[in-house]
Motif scaffolding. Sequence first.
Motif, PDB file in Angstrom:
ATOM      1  N   LEU A  49       0.302  -0.625  -0.428  1.00  0.00           N
ATOM      2  CA  LEU A  49       0.288  -0.143   0.339  1.00  0.00           C
ATOM      3  C   LEU A  49       0.999   1.316   0.434  1.00  0.00           C
ATOM      4  O   LEU A  49       1.956   1.069   0.489  1.00  0.00           O
ATOM      5  N   ALA A  50       0.646   2.542  -0.565  1.00  0.00           N
ATOM      6  CA  ALA A  50       1.076   3.742  -0.550  1.00  0.00           C
ATOM      7  C   ALA A  50      -0.057   4.966  -0.640  1.00  0.00           C
ATOM      8  O   ALA A  50      -1.311   4.489  -1.055  1.00  0.00           O
ATOM      9  N   PHE A  51       0.763   5.836   0.875  1.00  0.00           N
ATOM     10  CA  PHE A  51      -0.488   6.735   1.213  1.00  0.00           C
ATOM     11  C   PHE A  51      -0.320   7.744  -0.159  1.00  0.00           C
ATOM     12  O   PHE A  51       0.486   8.262   0.051  1.00  0.00           O
ATOM     13  N   LEU A  52      -1.218   8.290  -0.745  1.00  0.00           N
ATOM     14  CA  LEU A  52      -1.316   9.313  -1.407  1.00  0.00           C
ATOM     15  C   LEU A  52      -1.715  10.731  -1.202  1.00  0.00           C
ATOM     16  O   LEU A  52      -2.365  10.663   0.240  1.00  0.00           O
ATOM     17  N   PRO A  53      -1.004  12.208  -1.133  1.00  0.00           N
ATOM     18  CA  PRO A  53      -1.439  13.005  -0.654  1.00  0.00           C
ATOM     19  C   PRO A  53      -3.034  13.662  -0.009  1.00  0.00           C
ATOM     20  O   PRO A  53      -3.126  14.506   0.771  1.00  0.00           O
ATOM     21  N   ASP A  54      -3.740  13.357  -0.323  1.00  0.00           N
ATOM     22  CA  ASP A  54      -5.095  14.122  -1.118  1.00  0.00           C
ATOM     23  C   ASP A  54      -6.106  12.182  -0.082  1.00  0.00           C
ATOM     24  O   ASP A  54      -6.791  13.203   0.519  1.00  0.00           O
ATOM     25  N   GLY A  55      -5.202  12.341   0.639  1.00  0.00           N
ATOM     26  CA  GLY A  55      -6.171  10.675   2.469  1.00  0.00           C
ATOM     27  C   GLY A  55      -5.833   9.502   1.043  1.00  0.00           C
ATOM     28  O   GLY A  55      -6.466   8.583   1.683  1.00  0.00           O
ATOM     29  N   ASP A  56      -6.400   9.554   0.256  1.00  0.00           N
ATOM     30  CA  ASP A  56      -6.675   8.357  -0.329  1.00  0.00           C
ATOM     31  C   ASP A  56      -5.278   6.855  -0.258  1.00  0.00           C
ATOM     32  O   ASP A  56      -3.947   7.901   0.155  1.00  0.00           O
ATOM     33  N   VAL A  57      -5.434   5.983  -0.610  1.00  0.00           N
ATOM     34  CA  VAL A  57      -4.476   4.962  -0.823  1.00  0.00           C
ATOM     35  C   VAL A  57      -4.316   4.018  -1.813  1.00  0.00           C
ATOM     36  O   VAL A  57      -6.043   3.464  -2.666  1.00  0.00           O
ATOM     37  N   LEU A  58      -3.726   3.054  -2.328  1.00  0.00           N
ATOM     38  CA  LEU A  58      -3.497   2.545  -3.393  1.00  0.00           C
ATOM     39  C   LEU A  58      -2.821   1.156  -2.792  1.00  0.00           C
ATOM     40  O   LEU A  58      -2.034   1.331  -1.911  1.00  0.00           O
ATOM     41  N   ILE A  59      -3.201   0.078  -3.174  1.00  0.00           N
ATOM     42  CA  ILE A  59      -3.486  -1.319  -2.629  1.00  0.00           C
ATOM     43  C   ILE A  59      -3.109  -1.875  -3.816  1.00  0.00           C
ATOM     44  O   ILE A  59      -4.036  -1.983  -4.855  1.00  0.00           O
ATOM     45  N   THR A  60      -2.038  -2.873  -3.570  1.00  0.00           N
ATOM     46  CA  THR A  60      -2.142  -3.631  -4.604  1.00  0.00           C
ATOM     47  C   THR A  60      -2.476  -4.974  -4.594  1.00  0.00           C
ATOM     48  O   THR A  60      -2.222  -5.804  -3.190  1.00  0.00           O
ATOM     49  N   GLU A  61      -3.034  -5.744  -5.267  1.00  0.00           N
ATOM     50  CA  GLU A  61      -3.465  -7.549  -4.788  1.00  0.00           C
ATOM     51  C   GLU A  61      -2.391  -8.434  -5.390  1.00  0.00           C
ATOM     52  O   GLU A  61      -1.959  -8.208  -6.574  1.00  0.00           O
ATOM     53  N   ARG A  62      -2.283  -9.643  -5.078  1.00  0.00           N
ATOM     54  CA  ARG A  62      -1.242 -10.308  -5.981  1.00  0.00           C
ATOM     55  C   ARG A  62      -1.645 -11.225  -7.026  1.00  0.00           C
ATOM     56  O   ARG A  62      -0.699 -11.778  -7.705  1.00  0.00           O
ATOM     57  N   ASN A  63      -3.045 -10.456  -7.560  1.00  0.00           N
ATOM     58  CA  ASN A  63      -3.558 -10.901  -8.562  1.00  0.00           C
ATOM     59  C   ASN A  63      -3.013 -10.245 -10.060  1.00  0.00           C
ATOM     60  O   ASN A  63      -3.939 -11.045 -11.083  1.00  0.00           O
ATOM     61  N   GLY A  64      -3.523  -9.216  -9.458  1.00  0.00           N
ATOM     62  CA  GLY A  64      -2.543  -8.496 -10.788  1.00  0.00           C
ATOM     63  C   GLY A  64      -3.703  -6.972 -10.411  1.00  0.00           C
ATOM     64  O   GLY A  64      -3.155  -6.052 -11.457  1.00  0.00           O
ATOM     65  N   ASN A  65      -4.842  -5.931  -9.481  1.00  0.00           N
ATOM     66  CA  ASN A  65      -5.187  -5.747  -9.671  1.00  0.00           C
ATOM     67  C   ASN A  65      -4.580  -4.579  -8.504  1.00  0.00           C
ATOM     68  O   ASN A  65      -4.099  -4.891  -7.759  1.00  0.00           O
ATOM     69  N   MET A  66      -4.412  -3.571  -8.779  1.00  0.00           N
ATOM     70  CA  MET A  66      -3.994  -2.036  -8.292  1.00  0.00           C
ATOM     71  C   MET A  66      -5.630  -1.687  -7.833  1.00  0.00           C
ATOM     72  O   MET A  66      -6.416  -1.072  -8.679  1.00  0.00           O
ATOM     73  N   LEU A  67      -5.850  -0.397  -6.710  1.00  0.00           N
ATOM     74  CA  LEU A  67      -7.485  -0.323  -5.894  1.00  0.00           C
ATOM     75  C   LEU A  67      -6.751   0.842  -5.473  1.00  0.00           C
ATOM     76  O   LEU A  67      -5.918   0.883  -4.931  1.00  0.00           O
ATOM     77  N   ARG A  68      -7.973   1.754  -5.575  1.00  0.00           N
ATOM     78  CA  ARG A  68      -7.475   3.160  -5.276  1.00  0.00           C
ATOM     79  C   ARG A  68      -8.726   2.589  -4.279  1.00  0.00           C
ATOM     80  O   ARG A  68      -9.984   3.772  -4.628  1.00  0.00           O
ATOM     81  N   TYR A  69      -8.865   3.901  -3.066  1.00  0.00           N
ATOM     82  CA  TYR A  69      -9.010   3.597  -2.092  1.00  0.00           C
ATOM     83  C   TYR A  69      -9.262   4.736  -1.205  1.00  0.00           C
ATOM     84  O   TYR A  69      -8.539   5.494  -0.757  1.00  0.00           O
TER      85      TYR A  69
END
Length: 375
Positions: A49-69
């Motif tokens: 996971l990586a934290f974005l400056p606007d408060g959102d979070v990037l999350i990677t899943e091993r299956n190949g998905n990247m999510l923005r929460y």
Amino acid sequence: MFIYRTLLHLLFSFCFLTACAAKPPETAPVSKDFRIVTVLDNLDFPWSLAFLPDGDVLITERNGNMLRYGKDGELHLVSGLPDIHPTGQGGLLDVILDPDFPTNRTIYFSFVAKDNGDYGTEVARAVLDHSSLKNLQVIFRAVPKTSSGIHFGSRLLFAPDGTLIISLGEKGRMREAQNTSNHLGSIIRINPDGSLPHDNPYINRNGYQPQLYTYGNRNVQGIALHPETGKIWFHEHGPKGGDELNILKSGANYGWPAITYGLDYSGAIISEKTALPGMEQPSAYWVPSIAPSGMTIYDGNAFPDWKGNIFIGALVQRHLRRVILQGEQIIDQEILLKDLKERIRDVRTGPDGYLYLLTDSRNGKLLRLEPLSTQ
């Protein structure tokens, strides 16, 4: 020689039963000053996971998905990723932000690519446009690719000088970790655009890949910069025992498999040596294995007593490991979250000063540790 090997095997077996080789000794869990908040669940083997400056979070899943929460609770699937080929322990792996992300919106991520039936670690960068990636460039490809689906390594870190550090596993081919003509079992250093730093230790030496920064590494899945000293710490998986915690040193040989505190999974002796001239000794090692993954050196304000402590996720032993430093010396360890019985894949310090964890399962969770005083 047979008697020596037999005695050594018995000693290792005893250590696995008693944890006598874990250095330094660990303490019983004592911290009761936090609560655990489930931020997000139903993740499919999340990896980073990586934290974005606007408060959102990037999350990677091993299956190949990247999510923005989003901080608003919305979950978006990020588009524009390259072809990713999940296999075994690999897939979409680490993700980090460029140090100048607020200006250039660039992220970096590692993933498993496939070529002629073989798999290997690659690293790309791209511009994040909310939930899509633009201007994607692959900036590093580990060679050689192999048929193996294990030991991809794949943690990323920007060093204080702006170079990009990439950890790689030896793909289960242990002897290749001492072969400097390839990238297997090494830590790589490149510039953010994929070019070579002029001061890499092996840049103009015959028989060495010029991106090599270290070699003799088995499978590094945790790396972090100490915010006060500027030192880079990393850990790596041992075989059956012998997980290591180390300080990163340019041009160092960390010894795998010529020296190790572990055994093969069959119980066979990999090496009779735990030390050899010219090879680094770990700052700590664990027997039996904790299977470390993810790592942060805490620099928040929510837990003042944790400042400068290393936090490591444990997969096999299913806990959060707190490593207490005094300078560069490890003076104590503490096991946290044992009762969760969760494989912890990643650990990060959030911009709010809380600790964030990813659990490694088909119903993976993003968890947050908060001090009780915030209630």
